[in-house]
Design a protein around this motif. Structure first.
Motif, PDB file in Angstrom:
ATOM      1  N   LYS A  75       9.303 -12.514   5.030  1.00 17.11           N
ATOM      2  CA  LYS A  75      10.645 -12.809   4.722  1.00 17.11           C
ATOM      3  C   LYS A  75      11.064 -11.383   3.664  1.00 17.11           C
ATOM      4  O   LYS A  75      10.476 -11.223   2.858  1.00 17.11           O
ATOM      5  CB  LYS A  75      10.306 -14.243   3.463  1.00 17.11           C
ATOM      6  CG  LYS A  75      11.761 -14.662   3.190  1.00 17.11           C
ATOM      7  CD  LYS A  75      11.591 -16.148   2.723  1.00 17.11           C
ATOM      8  CE  LYS A  75      11.087 -16.271   1.392  1.00 17.11           C
ATOM      9  NZ  LYS A  75      10.836 -17.460   0.694  1.00 17.11           N
ATOM     10  N   ILE A  76      12.214 -11.041   4.377  1.00 15.49           N
ATOM     11  CA  ILE A  76      12.521  -9.696   3.483  1.00 15.49           C
ATOM     12  C   ILE A  76      14.065  -9.993   3.120  1.00 15.49           C
ATOM     13  O   ILE A  76      14.985 -10.607   3.669  1.00 15.49           O
ATOM     14  CB  ILE A  76      12.489  -8.563   4.612  1.00 15.49           C
ATOM     15  CG1 ILE A  76      11.247  -8.329   4.917  1.00 15.49           C
ATOM     16  CG2 ILE A  76      13.233  -7.221   3.705  1.00 15.49           C
ATOM     17  CD1 ILE A  76      10.845  -7.394   5.971  1.00 15.49           C
ATOM     18  N   GLU A  77      14.226  -9.751   1.717  1.00 15.99           N
ATOM     19  CA  GLU A  77      15.419  -9.912   1.194  1.00 15.99           C
ATOM     20  C   GLU A  77      16.161  -8.472   0.876  1.00 15.99           C
ATOM     21  O   GLU A  77      15.207  -7.894  -0.217  1.00 15.99           O
ATOM     22  CB  GLU A  77      15.512 -10.894   0.248  1.00 15.99           C
ATOM     23  CG  GLU A  77      15.709 -12.249   1.023  1.00 15.99           C
ATOM     24  CD  GLU A  77      15.603 -13.454   0.077  1.00 15.99           C
ATOM     25  OE1 GLU A  77      15.677 -13.382  -1.141  1.00 15.99           O
ATOM     26  OE2 GLU A  77      15.185 -14.487   0.640  1.00 15.99           O
ATOM     27  N   GLU A  95       6.976 -16.823   4.413  1.00 18.42           N
ATOM     28  CA  GLU A  95       7.035 -18.387   4.350  1.00 18.42           C
ATOM     29  C   GLU A  95       5.697 -18.889   4.239  1.00 18.42           C
ATOM     30  O   GLU A  95       4.724 -18.416   4.797  1.00 18.42           O
ATOM     31  CB  GLU A  95       7.669 -18.539   5.681  1.00 18.42           C
ATOM     32  CG  GLU A  95       8.839 -17.817   6.322  1.00 18.42           C
ATOM     33  CD  GLU A  95       9.976 -18.399   5.870  1.00 18.42           C
ATOM     34  OE1 GLU A  95      10.234 -19.300   5.297  1.00 18.42           O
ATOM     35  OE2 GLU A  95      11.215 -17.656   5.980  1.00 18.42           O
ATOM     36  N   ILE A 104      14.986  -4.529  -3.027  1.00 20.21           N
ATOM     37  CA  ILE A 104      14.605  -5.122  -1.613  1.00 20.21           C
ATOM     38  C   ILE A 104      13.334  -6.044  -2.131  1.00 20.21           C
ATOM     39  O   ILE A 104      12.326  -5.602  -3.085  1.00 20.21           O
ATOM     40  CB  ILE A 104      14.118  -4.192  -0.512  1.00 20.21           C
ATOM     41  CG1 ILE A 104      13.526  -4.721   0.521  1.00 20.21           C
ATOM     42  CG2 ILE A 104      12.937  -3.118  -1.308  1.00 20.21           C
ATOM     43  CD1 ILE A 104      13.385  -3.916   1.660  1.00 20.21           C
ATOM     44  N   GLU A 105      13.242  -7.100  -1.727  1.00 16.26           N
ATOM     45  CA  GLU A 105      11.873  -8.221  -2.047  1.00 16.26           C
ATOM     46  C   GLU A 105      11.363  -8.470  -0.590  1.00 16.26           C
ATOM     47  O   GLU A 105      11.755  -8.853   0.241  1.00 16.26           O
ATOM     48  CB  GLU A 105      12.365  -9.506  -2.622  1.00 16.26           C
ATOM     49  CG  GLU A 105      12.302  -9.464  -3.920  1.00 16.26           C
ATOM     50  CD  GLU A 105      12.820 -10.843  -4.604  1.00 16.26           C
ATOM     51  OE1 GLU A 105      12.484 -11.759  -4.159  1.00 16.26           O
ATOM     52  OE2 GLU A 105      14.018 -10.740  -5.310  1.00 16.26           O
ATOM     53  N   SER A 154      19.117  -6.887  -1.925  1.00 20.32           N
ATOM     54  CA  SER A 154      20.272  -7.340  -2.618  1.00 20.32           C
ATOM     55  C   SER A 154      21.406  -6.528  -2.321  1.00 20.32           C
ATOM     56  O   SER A 154      21.145  -5.337  -2.531  1.00 20.32           O
ATOM     57  CB  SER A 154      19.797  -7.325  -3.992  1.00 20.32           C
ATOM     58  OG  SER A 154      20.928  -7.216  -4.990  1.00 20.32           O
ATOM     59  N   SER A 155      22.534  -7.009  -2.004  1.00 20.36           N
ATOM     60  CA  SER A 155      23.654  -6.208  -1.530  1.00 20.36           C
ATOM     61  C   SER A 155      24.241  -5.467  -2.705  1.00 20.36           C
ATOM     62  O   SER A 155      24.828  -4.395  -2.948  1.00 20.36           O
ATOM     63  CB  SER A 155      24.844  -6.881  -0.799  1.00 20.36           C
ATOM     64  OG  SER A 155      24.992  -8.027  -1.571  1.00 20.36           O
ATOM     65  N   GLU A 195      19.336  -3.082   7.006  1.00 16.99           N
ATOM     66  CA  GLU A 195      19.206  -4.392   7.854  1.00 16.99           C
ATOM     67  C   GLU A 195      17.667  -4.391   8.500  1.00 16.99           C
ATOM     68  O   GLU A 195      17.244  -3.601   8.652  1.00 16.99           O
ATOM     69  CB  GLU A 195      20.292  -4.949   8.744  1.00 16.99           C
ATOM     70  CG  GLU A 195      20.433  -3.869   9.937  1.00 16.99           C
ATOM     71  CD  GLU A 195      21.171  -4.397  10.984  1.00 16.99           C
ATOM     72  OE1 GLU A 195      21.046  -4.252  12.180  1.00 16.99           O
ATOM     73  OE2 GLU A 195      22.306  -4.900  10.544  1.00 16.99           O
TER      74      GLU A 195
END
Ligand code: SF4
Ligand code: SF4
Ligand SMILES: [Zn+2]
Length: 274
Positions: A168-170, A228, A223-224, A172-173, A199
């Motif tokens: 799971k990659i997020e 899951e 970035i994190e 932050s904009s 992206e």
């Protein structure tokens, strides 16, 4: 449980399985490796061996040759009604090898076996077994039996069976300034820079190495990378003994049977106590 097939052919299978936990997915993996039977050479009778290798080394090599397996026509020796240590037509297949080097040195390949059942043969004809010098001979009979990986690795139907968490990659904009360092460092090319955004291009390829997080200059990190808790990528690669789909369906049948046995044991215990 939800299953999505990511990749499937006769040898390989990759599934995305959601709604399960680690004990379940690991039980499935272990059953594939240790409980799904396949065929292997179990005994060798050397009739003539004038090569430079000892009988035992040749027998060991033969045991590790993957064989096309027929689970529907043959029994495991311990379950066969014959109850014979030599086996019968329902629990044993005989291979013979009779080779000689008449001129110069030559390599003997797995395709030179003769089988009493043409459907039970090595998965490839090109596995080298031994080199024979001029006038050296090798004559033997080999007995194939069904067996399980828990008794010997030669009876494992897979060369690989693994699972990993679904990453799971997020990004932050707000914090990300699109410097691109995370894209450059990623060894699996998971991330891509498009215009002024980062992206995720290939989530499944992520190995959770965290290099992208370490390299990110922002504080706190922009970035994190996590995973899951209940989704896994399950992969298996058959040795060629059985189609990948058959291996998995046999594993699920075995798991089901083991759970039913476990349940009945609990019931017996409870009724003994009451
Ligand atoms: S954790 Fe590793 S593999 Fe995954 S995106 Fe970051 S650098 Fe790439
Ligand atoms: S390294 Fe950090 S700031 Fe730079 S693009 Fe990646 S997430 Fe954004
Ligand atoms: Zn038998």
């Amino acid at each position: 449980m939800e299953i999505e097939v990511l990749e499937k052919d006769d040898k390989n299978m990759r599934l995305l399985i959601r709604g399960v936990n680690v004990p379940f997915i690991n039980a499935l993996r272990r059953i594939v490796i240790t409980e799904v039977p396949c065929m292997a050479i179990d005994e060798v009778v050397m009739i003539e061996n004038s090569s430079i290798l000892q009988d035992e080394i040749i027998a060991h090599r033969l045991g590790l040759i993957p064989l096309k397996t027929d689970l529907d026509s043959y029994n495991l020796p311990e379950e066969c009604p014959c109850k014979s240590e030599f086996g019968c037509n329902l629990c044993r297949v005989t291979l013979t090898l009779d080779v000689e080097s008449k001129e110069g040195t030559r390599t003997v390949y797995s395709g030179e076996f003769k089988s009493e059942n043409p459907d039970i043969m090595p998965v490839s004809n090109k596995i080298p077994i031994i080199k024979l010098a001029k006038e050296q001979k090798l004559r033997l009979e080999a007995y194939i039996r069904l067996g399980k990986g828990k008794n010997h690795a030669k009876w494992q139907p897979v060369s690989m069976c693994t699972y990993k968490y679904l990453p799971k990659i997020e990004v932050s904009s707000k914090r990300c300034d699109a410097c691109g360092k995370c894209v450059e460092i990623c060894p699996r090319k998971v991330l891509a820079k498009t215009e002024n955004r980062i992206e995720v291009r290939d989530l499944m390829a992520c190995t959770l190495c965290q290099d992208c997080v370490t390299v990110c200059p922002q504080n706190p990190k922009a970035i994190e990378v996590g995973w899951e808790e209940d989704a896994f990528i399950f992969s298996l690669e058959s040795t060629g003994a059985l189609p990948s789909e058959r291996i998995l369906s046999e594993a699920t049948k075995i798991l089901d049977k083991q759970l039913k046995e476990f349940e009945s044991q609990i019931k017996v215990k409870k009724s003994e106590e009451s």
